[in-house]
Scaffold this motif. Sequence first.
Motif, PDB file in Angstrom:
ATOM      1  N   THR A 196       0.833  -1.201   0.000  1.00 12.72           N
ATOM      2  CA  THR A 196       0.000   0.000   0.000  1.00 12.72           C
ATOM      3  C   THR A 196       0.869   1.252   0.000  1.00 12.72           C
ATOM      4  O   THR A 196       1.917   1.288   0.633  1.00 12.72           O
ATOM      5  CB  THR A 196      -0.892   0.021   1.256  1.00 12.72           C
ATOM      6  N   GLY A 197       0.399   2.284  -0.695  1.00 10.98           N
ATOM      7  CA  GLY A 197       1.051   3.589  -0.662  1.00 10.98           C
ATOM      8  C   GLY A 197       2.465   3.555  -1.209  1.00 10.98           C
ATOM      9  O   GLY A 197       2.707   3.068  -2.306  1.00 10.98           O
ATOM     10  N   ALA A 198       3.419   4.041  -0.408  1.00 15.99           N
ATOM     11  CA  ALA A 198       4.816   4.095  -0.844  1.00 15.99           C
ATOM     12  C   ALA A 198       5.374   2.700  -1.086  1.00 15.99           C
ATOM     13  O   ALA A 198       6.196   2.505  -1.971  1.00 15.99           O
ATOM     14  CB  ALA A 198       5.659   4.829   0.191  1.00 15.99           C
ATOM     15  N   GLY A 199       4.915   1.723  -0.306  1.00 16.60           N
ATOM     16  CA  GLY A 199       5.346   0.346  -0.530  1.00 16.60           C
ATOM     17  C   GLY A 199       4.934  -0.172  -1.891  1.00 16.60           C
ATOM     18  O   GLY A 199       5.622  -0.986  -2.500  1.00 16.60           O
ATOM     19  N   PHE A 200       3.813   0.294  -2.395  1.00 23.23           N
ATOM     20  CA  PHE A 200       3.339  -0.091  -3.724  1.00 23.23           C
ATOM     21  C   PHE A 200       4.086   0.662  -4.817  1.00 23.23           C
ATOM     22  O   PHE A 200       4.578   0.072  -5.769  1.00 23.23           O
ATOM     23  CB  PHE A 200       1.841   0.165  -3.836  1.00 23.23           C
ATOM     24  N   THR A 201       4.187   1.978  -4.683  1.00 26.50           N
ATOM     25  CA  THR A 201       4.786   2.771  -5.761  1.00 26.50           C
ATOM     26  C   THR A 201       6.273   2.500  -5.918  1.00 26.50           C
ATOM     27  O   THR A 201       6.794   2.595  -7.032  1.00 26.50           O
ATOM     28  CB  THR A 201       4.554   4.272  -5.540  1.00 26.50           C
ATOM     29  N   GLN A 202       6.955   2.115  -4.840  1.00 27.38           N
ATOM     30  CA  GLN A 202       8.390   1.872  -4.953  1.00 27.38           C
ATOM     31  C   GLN A 202       8.724   0.495  -5.519  1.00 27.38           C
ATOM     32  O   GLN A 202       9.883   0.212  -5.802  1.00 27.38           O
ATOM     33  CB  GLN A 202       9.066   2.088  -3.607  1.00 27.38           C
ATOM     34  N   LEU A 203       7.722  -0.347  -5.727  1.00 21.99           N
ATOM     35  CA  LEU A 203       7.982  -1.645  -6.356  1.00 21.99           C
ATOM     36  C   LEU A 203       8.545  -1.484  -7.762  1.00 21.99           C
ATOM     37  O   LEU A 203       9.271  -2.349  -8.248  1.00 21.99           O
ATOM     38  CB  LEU A 203       6.708  -2.488  -6.395  1.00 21.99           C
ATOM     39  N   ALA A 204       8.242  -0.372  -8.400  1.00 20.74           N
ATOM     40  CA  ALA A 204       8.746  -0.129  -9.757  1.00 20.74           C
ATOM     41  C   ALA A 204      10.265   0.046  -9.781  1.00 20.74           C
ATOM     42  O   ALA A 204      10.888  -0.083 -10.837  1.00 20.74           O
ATOM     43  CB  ALA A 204       8.074   1.104 -10.346  1.00 20.74           C
ATOM     44  N   LEU A 205      10.879   0.306  -8.645  1.00 17.37           N
ATOM     45  CA  LEU A 205      12.325   0.504  -8.584  1.00 17.37           C
ATOM     46  C   LEU A 205      13.098  -0.813  -8.582  1.00 17.37           C
ATOM     47  O   LEU A 205      14.280  -0.841  -8.892  1.00 17.37           O
ATOM     48  CB  LEU A 205      12.696   1.288  -7.318  1.00 17.37           C
ATOM     49  N   TYR A 206      12.432  -1.908  -8.237  1.00 20.18           N
ATOM     50  CA  TYR A 206      13.100  -3.194  -8.106  1.00 20.18           C
ATOM     51  C   TYR A 206      13.289  -3.848  -9.467  1.00 20.18           C
ATOM     52  O   TYR A 206      12.558  -3.594 -10.414  1.00 20.18           O
ATOM     53  CB  TYR A 206      12.296  -4.117  -7.191  1.00 20.18           C
ATOM     54  N   ASP A 207      14.276  -4.739  -9.527  1.00 19.20           N
ATOM     55  CA  ASP A 207      14.542  -5.444 -10.773  1.00 19.20           C
ATOM     56  C   ASP A 207      13.514  -6.535 -11.032  1.00 19.20           C
ATOM     57  O   ASP A 207      13.173  -6.813 -12.178  1.00 19.20           O
ATOM     58  CB  ASP A 207      15.952  -6.056 -10.735  1.00 19.20           C
ATOM     59  N   LYS A 208      13.021  -7.146  -9.978  1.00 16.67           N
ATOM     60  CA  LYS A 208      12.041  -8.226 -10.109  1.00 16.67           C
ATOM     61  C   LYS A 208      11.151  -8.206  -8.874  1.00 16.67           C
ATOM     62  O   LYS A 208      11.632  -8.048  -7.765  1.00 16.67           O
ATOM     63  CB  LYS A 208      12.760  -9.570 -10.211  1.00 16.67           C
ATOM     64  N   VAL A 209       9.841  -8.376  -9.083  1.00 14.24           N
ATOM     65  CA  VAL A 209       8.886  -8.395  -7.984  1.00 14.24           C
ATOM     66  C   VAL A 209       8.078  -9.681  -8.066  1.00 14.24           C
ATOM     67  O   VAL A 209       7.543 -10.012  -9.119  1.00 14.24           O
ATOM     68  CB  VAL A 209       7.938  -7.172  -8.038  1.00 14.24           C
ATOM     69  N   TYR A 210       8.023 -10.402  -6.965  1.00 18.86           N
ATOM     70  CA  TYR A 210       7.214 -11.605  -6.859  1.00 18.86           C
ATOM     71  C   TYR A 210       6.067 -11.323  -5.902  1.00 18.86           C
ATOM     72  O   TYR A 210       6.249 -10.656  -4.883  1.00 18.86           O
ATOM     73  CB  TYR A 210       8.032 -12.778  -6.311  1.00 18.86           C
ATOM     74  N   ALA A 211       4.886 -11.837  -6.222  1.00 21.19           N
ATOM     75  CA  ALA A 211       3.728 -11.691  -5.344  1.00 21.19           C
ATOM     76  C   ALA A 211       3.034 -13.037  -5.212  1.00 21.19           C
ATOM     77  O   ALA A 211       2.921 -13.780  -6.186  1.00 21.19           O
ATOM     78  CB  ALA A 211       2.756 -10.666  -5.906  1.00 21.19           C
ATOM     79  N   VAL A 212       2.579 -13.318  -4.007  1.00 27.20           N
ATOM     80  CA  VAL A 212       1.853 -14.566  -3.782  1.00 27.20           C
ATOM     81  C   VAL A 212       0.428 -14.417  -4.302  1.00 27.20           C
ATOM     82  O   VAL A 212      -0.062 -13.304  -4.494  1.00 27.20           O
ATOM     83  CB  VAL A 212       1.835 -14.937  -2.288  1.00 27.20           C
TER      84      VAL A 212
END
Length: 72
Positions: free
Chosen positions: A40-56
């Motif tokens: 949520t919020g900043a935790g969501f928007t900063q996911l774009a900075l990572y090289d790879k994102v995994y979600a369950v």
Amino acid sequence: YHIEYSGSHPFLAKIVLEDYALAIVACSKPIFAICQGYATGAGFTQLALYDKVYAVDGGKFRAPLVKLAQGP
């Protein structure tokens, strides 16, 4: 990449988040994020900075500021 924080500053949270984002972008190694539950919020928007994102399965992503026209 390291910055010392001392004293009180009215925008300390903003400074810390900016430094966090700069450290992720400047990192020479791949950085992964794993999301379980809510992003949520900043935790969501900063996911774009990572090289790879995994979600369950069943992970939830929320951008509450978009409803207020405050999106990135």
